[in-house]
Design an enzyme around this catalytic site. Structure first.
Site, short mmCIF file in Angstrom:
data_model
loop_
_atom_site.label_atom_id
_atom_site.label_comp_id
_atom_site.label_asym_id
_atom_site.label_seq_id
_atom_site.Cartn_x
_atom_site.Cartn_y
_atom_site.Cartn_z
N ASP A 86 0.82 -1.22 0.00
CA ASP A 86 0.00 0.00 0.00
C ASP A 86 0.85 1.27 0.00
O ASP A 86 0.49 2.25 -0.65
CB ASP A 86 -0.90 0.04 1.25
P1 NDP Z 1 0.78 -3.90 3.13
O1 NDP Z 1 -0.11 -4.48 4.16
O2 NDP Z 1 0.20 -2.95 2.17
O3 NDP Z 1 1.45 -5.06 2.26
C1 NDP Z 1 2.28 -6.01 2.83
C2 NDP Z 1 2.66 -6.99 1.74
O4 NDP Z 1 3.61 -7.86 2.34
C3 NDP Z 1 1.51 -7.85 1.28
O5 NDP Z 1 1.05 -7.42 0.03
C4 NDP Z 1 2.07 -9.28 1.27
O6 NDP Z 1 1.98 -9.82 -0.03
C5 NDP Z 1 3.54 -9.09 1.64
N1 NDP Z 1 4.00 -10.14 2.55
C6 NDP Z 1 3.38 -10.68 3.61
N2 NDP Z 1 4.12 -11.64 4.15
C7 NDP Z 1 5.26 -11.72 3.42
C8 NDP Z 1 6.42 -12.52 3.49
N3 NDP Z 1 6.59 -13.47 4.42
N4 NDP Z 1 7.39 -12.31 2.58
C9 NDP Z 1 7.25 -11.38 1.60
N5 NDP Z 1 6.16 -10.59 1.50
C10 NDP Z 1 5.18 -10.75 2.41
O7 NDP Z 1 2.03 -3.28 3.90
P2 NDP Z 1 2.64 -1.82 3.83
O8 NDP Z 1 3.71 -1.82 4.87
O9 NDP Z 1 2.98 -1.42 2.44
O10 NDP Z 1 1.46 -0.86 4.28
C11 NDP Z 1 0.94 -0.89 5.60
C12 NDP Z 1 -0.56 -0.91 5.55
O11 NDP Z 1 -1.07 -1.19 6.86
C13 NDP Z 1 -1.11 0.44 5.14
O12 NDP Z 1 -2.31 0.25 4.44
C14 NDP Z 1 -1.35 1.09 6.50
O13 NDP Z 1 -2.26 2.14 6.45
C15 NDP Z 1 -1.88 -0.10 7.27
N6 NDP Z 1 -1.75 0.02 8.72
C16 NDP Z 1 -0.63 0.58 9.25
C17 NDP Z 1 -0.53 0.75 10.60
C18 NDP Z 1 0.64 1.49 11.16
O14 NDP Z 1 0.52 2.09 12.22
N7 NDP Z 1 1.79 1.44 10.51
C19 NDP Z 1 -1.58 0.26 11.54
C20 NDP Z 1 -2.69 -0.38 10.86
C21 NDP Z 1 -2.75 -0.48 9.50
P3 NDP Z 1 1.98 -11.42 -0.23
O15 NDP Z 1 0.89 -11.96 0.60
O16 NDP Z 1 1.80 -11.60 -1.69
O17 NDP Z 1 3.33 -11.90 0.22
#
Ligand code: NDP
Length: 473
Positions: free
Chosen positions: A400
C-alpha cells in the site's frame, strides 16, 4: 527501607508516591521517542504504574470492606493471568491488534466505573462536578471500547479491512451523538434516578463507536487506532476527576494528550482530516477494489540471480520495507544484503513510510534491531526527491505504501495518501509471495509497470538468496 506504619495511610505520603509515579510516567514516555531507549522507557513507566497502584491501595478507604481486598486480589490475578502470557507470546506483527484490544479494555473499564459510580449515587446526591465527568467517561469510554473492538477485528482479519458504510452514515452518527448528549443533559438536569437514560448513553455510544470505525478503510486504520487511544486517555482522566484520583487524571491526560498529538501527526502523514474521521466520511467512498491488471498489464517475474546482477551494477539502491519484511522477520537478512552491496561500492538507503507495517515506527524498530545505522534511514519526504536518481528500488514486503493509485486514481480508497514514489526510480524489484493485495485490500498498479519485476517468495528467503548471489559475483 521499612516505612513506619503511620506513614502508610498518610495522605501526604500517598500524594508523594503519586508524584513519584507521574514523574516516572513522563520520564518513561520521553524514552519512547527513539527505538534504542523505548524498552527502558517502557520499563520505567511500568515501575511508575506499580507505584501508582500501591499508592491507590494505601489511600484511606480503598481497602475498607471485608470483601474488597479479595476482589482487588482477584482482579490482579485474573488480569495478570490473561495479560502476561498474551504480552509474552504476541508476535511482533500482531502487536497493533493487541494495542487495539488493550486500549478497548481500558475504555470499557472506564465506562463500567462510570456505571458503578452512577449506581452508587442512584436516587441520592450526585454532585454535578462528579456527575458530568462520569457521564463524559461513560460516553467516550463506551465509544472507545466498541470502536477498538472493530479495529481489533479488522486488524486480526476477522472483519473485512475494506470500508463498510451504510447510506446516510453521517446522519446516523450525528443522531447517535445527539442521543448520548441529550440523555446526559437529562440526567445532569436532575432526572438521574432514571437508569434508562444511562443505559441509553451506553448503548448509543457503543453503536456510535461501531459506526465510526466500520467505514474506515484498511489503509486508514493507523489514524483511528491512535484516535481511540486518545479517547480512552480522555475518558480515564474524566473518571479520575469523578473519583478524585490524581493518578488517573494525570495518566489519562498523558495518554489523551500524546494520543491526540499522534493522531494529528498520523492524519497529516496520511493527508486526511481528523474531523472527517469523526463524521464518518473517512477512508474514501469507494469500496470496490481497483484492478490495475484489468487494463491488460502484465507481470514480469525475476530470479534472485538477475536481481543480484541488477543491484551490483547500481550506484544507488533504495530499500523500501513494509509489513511483509516484519512477517518474514527479514530485517537481519536485509542488513546483510545492504553490507554486501556496500562492499561492492553501491550506495544503499532505506525509505521509511510513516505507516509502513502495522504500527507507528514499525520499520524503524525492526531496522534498529538489525543494527542498521540510523543515518541510512530516510523519511518519506526526504527520500521521495531522491527516487529520480535511484537505479534500483527494492520493495521488500511493502505494498500500500508504494501504490501509485494514491496519486493517480481519484476513485481509489487510498487516493490522497502520500506514498513512497518508488515508481520514479529507474527500476523497481518487488519482493513478495504472490500478487495478493496489502492491508487496504486493493490492487497495486506498480506491479504491472514495465520497469517493475517481481521476485516471488518469502522475503527472508529471497533476500538471503540475493545476498549469496551478490557475494558470489
Ligand atoms: P501492506 O499491508 O500494504 O502489504 C504487505 C505486503 O507484504 C503484502 O502485500 C504481502 O503480499 C507481503 N507479505 C506478507 N508476508 C510476506 C512474506 N513473508 N514475505 C514477503 N512478502 C510478504 O504493507 P505496507 O507496509 O505497504 O502498508 C501498511 C498498511 O497497513 C497500510 O495500508 C497502513 O495504512 C496499514 N496500517 C498501518 C498501521 C501502522 O501504524 N503502521 C496500523 C494499521 C494499519 P503477499 O501476501 O503476496 O506476500
Amino acid at each position: 527501607m521499612i516505612v513506619p506504619a503511620v506513614f502508610l495511610q498518610d495522605e501526604n505520603f500517598v500524594d508523594l508516591l503519586y508524584i513519584v509515579a507521574f514523574s516516572l510516567f513522563i520520564y518513561g514516555l520521553s524514552g519512547l521517542t527513539g527505538p534504542r531507549t523505548a524498552v527502558r522507557g517502557n520499563k520505567i513507566a511500568a515501575v511508575g504504574m506499580a507505584i501508582a497502584f500501591i499508592a491507590t491501595l494505601l489511600t484511606r478507604g480503598v481497602l475498607s470492606g471485608s470483601s474488597t481486598p479479595w476482589l482487588i486480589a482477584l482482579g490482579v490475578v485474573l488480569g495478570a493471568a490473561v495479560g502476561i502470557p498474551a504480552a509474552l507470546n504476541v508476535r511482533m506483527t500482531a502487536m497493533p491488534q493487541m494495542v487495539a484490544l488493550f486500549n478497548g479494555v481500558g475504555g470499557g473499564a472506564v465506562a463500567l466505573i462510570a456505571w458503578v459510580e452512577y449506581r452508587h449515587h442512584f436516587g441520592g446526591d450526585f454532585a454535578l462536578k462528579v456527575e458530568i465527568p462520569s457521564l463524559f467517561a461513560a460516553i467516550v469510554g463506551s465509544i472507545s471500547f466498541w470502536g477498538s473492538s472493530i479495529a481489533f477485528g479488522k486488524l486480526q482479519e476477522i472483519l473485512p479491512g475494506r470500508p463498510i458504510k451504510l447510506p446516510g452514515q453521517s446522519l446516523i452518527n450525528a443522531g447517535l451523538l445527539l442521543v448520548c448528549v441529550a440523555s446526559a443533559v437529562v440526567l445532569a438536569a436532575g432526572t438521574h434516578s432514571q437508569l434508562l437514560f444511562f443505559f441509553g448513553i451506553l448503548v448509543a455510544a457503543g453503536v456510535l463507536g461501531l459506526m465510526v470505525v466500520l467505514p474506515i478503510g484498511g489503509a486508514d486504520m493507523p489514524v483511528v487506532i491512535s484516535l481511540l487511544n486518545a479517547f480512552t486517555g480522555l475518558s480515564a482522566a474524566a473518571t479520575g476527576i469523578a473519583l478524585n484520583n490524581t493518578a488517573l487524571i494525570v495518566a489519562g491526560m498523558i495518554v489523551g494528550a500524546s494520543g491526540s498529538i499522534l493522531t494529528n501527526l498520523m492524519a497529516k502523514a496520511m493527508n486526511r482530516s481528523v474531523p472527517a474521521i469523526v463524521a464518518g466520511g473517512f477512508g474514501g467512498a469507494v469500496d470496490a477494489p481497483v484492478s490495475a491488471g484489468s487494463d491488460g498489464g502484465t507481470v514480469r517475474a525475476t530470479s534472485a540471480q538477475d536481481v543480484a546482477i541488477q543491484l551490483s551494477f547500481a550506484r544507488l539502491v533504495v530499500i523500501a520495507p513494509g509489513y511483509g519484511m516484519a512477517v518474514a522477520q527479514a530485517q537481519h537478512a536485509v542488513r546483510e544484503l545492504e553490507r554486501a552491496l556496500e562492499a561492492k561500492g553501491v550506495e544503499v538507503k532505506y525509505a521509511i513510510h510513516p505507516v509502513a507495517g502495522r504500527m507507528p515506527g514499525h520499520m524503524n524498530v525492526l531496522l534498529a534491531e538489525a543494527d542498521v545505522p540510523y543515518d541510512l534511514l530516510r523519511e518519506m519526504d526526504d527520500i521521495n526527491p531522491e527516487f529520480s536518481r535511484t537505479d534500483v528500488t527494492l520493495v521488500i514486503g511493502a505494498n500500500d505504501v508504494t501504490n501509485p493509485a494514491a496519486k493517480n486514481e481519484p476513485g481509489s480508497p487510498i487516493y490522497g495518501m502520500p506514498i513512497l514514489e518508488v515508481d520514479r526510480s529507474a527500476a523497481v524489484v518487488v519482493l513478495k509471495r504472490s500478487m495478493a493485495s496489502g492491508f487496504a485490500g486493493i490492487d497495486n498498479p506498480l506491479f504491472y509497470e514495465p520497469k517493475t519485476s517481481m521476485l516471488f517468495g518469502d522475503a527472508k528467503t529471497s533476500v538471503t538468496e540475493v545476498t549469496s548471489e551478490v557475494q558470489a559475483l
